[in-house]
Design an enzyme around this catalytic site. Structure first.
Site, PDB file in Angstrom:
ATOM      1  N   GLU A   5      14.239  -6.759   8.903  1.00 30.56           N
ATOM      2  CA  GLU A   5      14.370  -7.615   8.436  1.00 30.56           C
ATOM      3  C   GLU A   5      14.603  -8.974   8.739  1.00 30.56           C
ATOM      4  OE1 GLU A   5      16.171  -7.121   4.295  1.00 30.56           O
ATOM      5  OE2 GLU A   5      14.234  -7.915   2.926  1.00 30.56           O
ATOM      6  N   CYS A  42      21.672  -3.665   1.792  1.00 23.57           N
ATOM      7  CA  CYS A  42      19.985  -4.711   1.096  1.00 23.57           C
ATOM      8  C   CYS A  42      20.407  -4.553  -0.780  1.00 23.57           C
ATOM      9  CB  CYS A  42      18.467  -4.814   1.528  1.00 23.57           C
ATOM     10  SG  CYS A  42      17.576  -5.599   0.788  1.00 23.57           S
ATOM     11  N   GLU A  51      12.047   0.192   0.602  1.00 23.48           N
ATOM     12  CA  GLU A  51      10.905  -0.371   1.063  1.00 23.48           C
ATOM     13  C   GLU A  51       9.356   0.612   0.529  1.00 23.48           C
ATOM     14  OE1 GLU A  51      12.711  -0.321   3.328  1.00 23.48           O
ATOM     15  OE2 GLU A  51      13.989  -1.941   2.800  1.00 23.48           O
ATOM     16  N   CYS A  94      17.565  -9.458  -5.164  1.00 21.30           N
ATOM     17  CA  CYS A  94      17.082 -11.665  -5.557  1.00 21.30           C
ATOM     18  C   CYS A  94      16.060 -11.610  -5.175  1.00 21.30           C
ATOM     19  CB  CYS A  94      17.208 -11.694  -3.615  1.00 21.30           C
ATOM     20  SG  CYS A  94      19.237 -10.576  -3.635  1.00 21.30           S
ATOM     21  N   TYR A 146      18.611 -15.328   2.784  1.00 23.17           N
ATOM     22  CA  TYR A 146      18.939 -14.654   3.603  1.00 23.17           C
ATOM     23  C   TYR A 146      20.134 -15.373   4.252  1.00 23.17           C
ATOM     24  CZ  TYR A 146      14.430 -11.534   4.056  1.00 23.17           C
ATOM     25  OH  TYR A 146      14.024 -10.565   4.327  1.00 23.17           O
ATOM     26  N   HIS A 205      13.828 -17.175   0.030  1.00 17.46           N
ATOM     27  CA  HIS A 205      14.022 -16.867   0.788  1.00 17.46           C
ATOM     28  C   HIS A 205      14.543 -16.339   1.451  1.00 17.46           C
ATOM     29  CE1 HIS A 205      14.997 -12.702  -0.936  1.00 17.46           C
ATOM     30  NE2 HIS A 205      14.189 -11.079   0.316  1.00 17.46           N
ATOM     31  N   THR A 263       9.923  -4.372  -1.260  1.00 18.48           N
ATOM     32  CA  THR A 263      11.952  -4.201  -1.215  1.00 18.48           C
ATOM     33  C   THR A 263      12.055  -3.855  -2.439  1.00 18.48           C
ATOM     34  OG1 THR A 263      12.746  -5.501   0.511  1.00 18.48           O
ATOM     35  CG2 THR A 263      14.083  -4.935  -0.167  1.00 18.48           C
ATOM     36  N   CYS A 293      22.515 -12.503   2.336  1.00 13.67           N
ATOM     37  CA  CYS A 293      22.794 -11.165   1.930  1.00 13.67           C
ATOM     38  C   CYS A 293      23.467 -11.411   3.424  1.00 13.67           C
ATOM     39  CB  CYS A 293      21.910 -10.984   1.385  1.00 13.67           C
ATOM     40  SG  CYS A 293      20.108 -10.733   2.778  1.00 13.67           S
TER      41      CYS A 293
HETATM   42 FE1  SF4 Z   1      17.574  -7.742   0.129  1.00 13.61          FE
HETATM   43 FE2  SF4 Z   1      18.444  -9.522   1.641  1.00 13.61          FE
HETATM   44 FE3  SF4 Z   1      16.268 -10.363   0.054  1.00 13.61          FE
HETATM   45 FE4  SF4 Z   1      18.915  -9.879  -1.063  1.00 13.61          FE
HETATM   46  S1  SF4 Z   1      17.647 -11.660  -0.214  1.00 13.61           S
HETATM   47  S2  SF4 Z   1      16.584  -8.850  -1.034  1.00 13.61           S
HETATM   48  S3  SF4 Z   1      19.852  -8.187  -0.262  1.00 13.61           S
HETATM   49  S4  SF4 Z   1      17.329  -8.572   2.364  1.00 13.61           S
HETATM   50 FE    FE Z   2      14.039  -9.699   1.916  1.00 14.87          FE
END
Ligand code: SF4
Ligand code: FE
Length: 482
Positions: free
Chosen positions: A446, A99, A256, A103, A295, A291, A190, A298
């Protein structure tokens, strides 16, 4: 101006944050072996932006400053921007297998941008201008911003104001002419300790009695009264042992923290919502939507690394020609690309908000995240299947380097003769790291709960799915007249 990776690291070093881990205050988080890999992941968002070949993906021209900014601080201007965001996240996932944390701020930026605009229109407030000022400051200085939404929530059956302890949701405890004082905690933060600033948002929609809880604002990380307690990750202390091999991914990771706001003062010009309870739900829905789109980028990038690792393990085991292994790699690819399809689709179907920035299609973003709560688990299962049991039973690097044991391990744990035992162990440790080590925090749990637990998406899917329209379609085809 855009920062280099090195400038970013040094800029974080200068911020005096209050951080605790294993019962002690962390005096130098930047060089701590457990925390440093997470900083390196964020650094990647700066390093890639410096590379000409990635400039289109990693940067954009801000219409508000007229200057080139890192896409992680950008306000999406088109569906192309939304798609580029997802592609950028896939790239960052591929380069870190972790991660990269930046983001949340980008998603908070875009949600707060449009919500403040609509709130101002309804209430004559000044939040959009406050936010624009803050956003421009972050764009100009290329800052990393954390987005803090999840309250600790106490008894899930009770509204914020009805909790036994009023602090279980972050709230305003004092109103002053120059600002407000807030108290509460945000969980699972995070990357917060790798950020310059944090945007706080409410955690759920709220009723009229929750006025003090409908609060959104931004403060820097060295604000008085703000402190962090680092969350443990599976196998975290392996990073203290100094073995590069045993950690699987020695350079990158995520982090985190439980973040406490102990009577934190927020000045008026940093407030983006303050008591307008009916806009709390909009802010949450939009942030979560962005968000859930994230995902689809990422996790796909990290999935690319895991699929690659499984394929390498198959090569090293001499199993790469077996048809069932080939088929499992196809299945993993199919699942991973399905997630990417969802990320791209909800972006392509995006629409402008009243404020002018672009919002993803909420139904498709929720379908995206719902799939993310399942597919990475299946991809991990197949990776473990292909890797074999050695991914969890191999001796340590210390044994491998031992003059007596090393040659024995080297002899007996070799797969195909042309590949060194060390390389075989390295790829298995990477699979272990992603499946059940430190990186499983980001890739597995996550994927389940980040950006909202599965049931939160199902509620949105039921709201957005337009079942009434589908019934009409069926009745028309069946020639039903009521
Ligand atoms: Fe982390 Fe993915 Fe959330 Fe970005 S979108 S902060 S990489 S979990
Ligand atoms: Fe996240």
């Amino acid at each position: 101006a855009l920062m280099t990776g090195e400038q970013y690291i040094e800029s974080i070093r200068k911020i005096k944050m209050e951080i605790y881990m294993f019962g002690k205050k962390v005096e130098n988080p930047v060089d701590d072996p457990i925390l440093r890999p997470s900083l390196n992941s964020v650094r990647m968002t700066y390093d890639l932006a410096q590379m000409p070949e990635y400039q289109d993906l990693m940067t954009a021209i801000s219409p508000y400053t007229g200057k080139r900014v890192n896409r992680f601080t950008h306000i999406h201007q088109s569906t192309e921007d939304l798609m580029n965001k997802v592609k950028m996240q896939r790239l960052c996932g591929q380069k870190t297998a972790a991660c990269f944390q930046r983001c949340v701020g980008m998603d908070a930026f875009n949600a707060v941008f449009s919500t403040t605009y609509e709130c101002d229109k309804a209430h004559g407030t000044n939040y959009h201008e406050n936010f624009r000022k803050f956003m421009t400051y972050c764009q100009d200085n290329d800052l990393t911003v954390d987005g803090a939404m999840t309250d600790t929530k106490g008894d899930r059956s009770l509204a914020p104001h009805a909790q036994a302890d009023p602090d279980l949701f972050l709230h305003v405890v004092e109103r002053r002419p120059d600002g407000v004082v807030v108290r509460g905690a945000k969980a699972h933060q995070t990357g917060i300790l790798n950020s310059h600033e944090v945007i706080v948002m409410p955690t759920q929609s709220m009723g009229p009695d929750d006025k003090d809880y409908a609060i959104s604002f931004a403060v820097p990380l060295d604000t008085k009264g703000l402190y962090m307690i680092i969350g443990r990750q599976s196998c975290d202390t392996r990073k203290r042992e100094g073995s590069e091999m045993d950690v699987g991914n020695s350079e990158f990771g995520g982090v985190e923290a439980l973040t406490i706001f102990d009577n934190v003062f927020v000045p008026n010009d940093r407030i983006f919502l303050n008591g307008e309870t009916e806009f709390a739900g909009m802010l949450v829905e939009r942030f979560a939507g962005y968000h859930r789109q994230s995902y689809g980028g990422c996790k796909v990038g990290v999935g690319d690394v895991l699929i690659g690792a499984a394929a390498v393990a198959a090569d090293y085991n001499g199993a790469n020609k077996a048809s069932h292994v080939k088929d499992k790699l196809i299945e993993m690819t199919h699942l991973n690309e399905t997630l990417f399809c969802c990320g791209i689709a909800c972006s392509a179907m995006g629409q402008p908000t009243e404020s002018g920035n672009y919002l993803i299609d909420l139904l498709l973003a929720n379908v995206c995240k719902q799939n993310v709560t399942r597919f990475p688990y299946e991809i991990v299962r197949l990776a473990e299947d292909i890797a074999g049991g050695l991914m969890v039973t191999a001796p340590s690097e210390a044994d491998f380097r031992d003059p007596k044991l090393g040659p024995v391990i080297d002899k007996y744990l070799r797969g195909v003769a042309s590949v060194t035992t060390e390389n075989r162990l390295r790829i298995l440790r990477l699979i272990e790291n992603l499946s059940l080590g430190t990186a499983a925090v980001g890739y597995r749990t996550e994927s389940m709960h980040g950006a909202g637990s599965p049931q939160a998406q199902r509620i949105m899917i039921s709201r957005q799915g337009n079942l009434a329209h589908k019934k009409e379609l069926a009745k028309a085809i069946a020639h039903i007249k009521e």
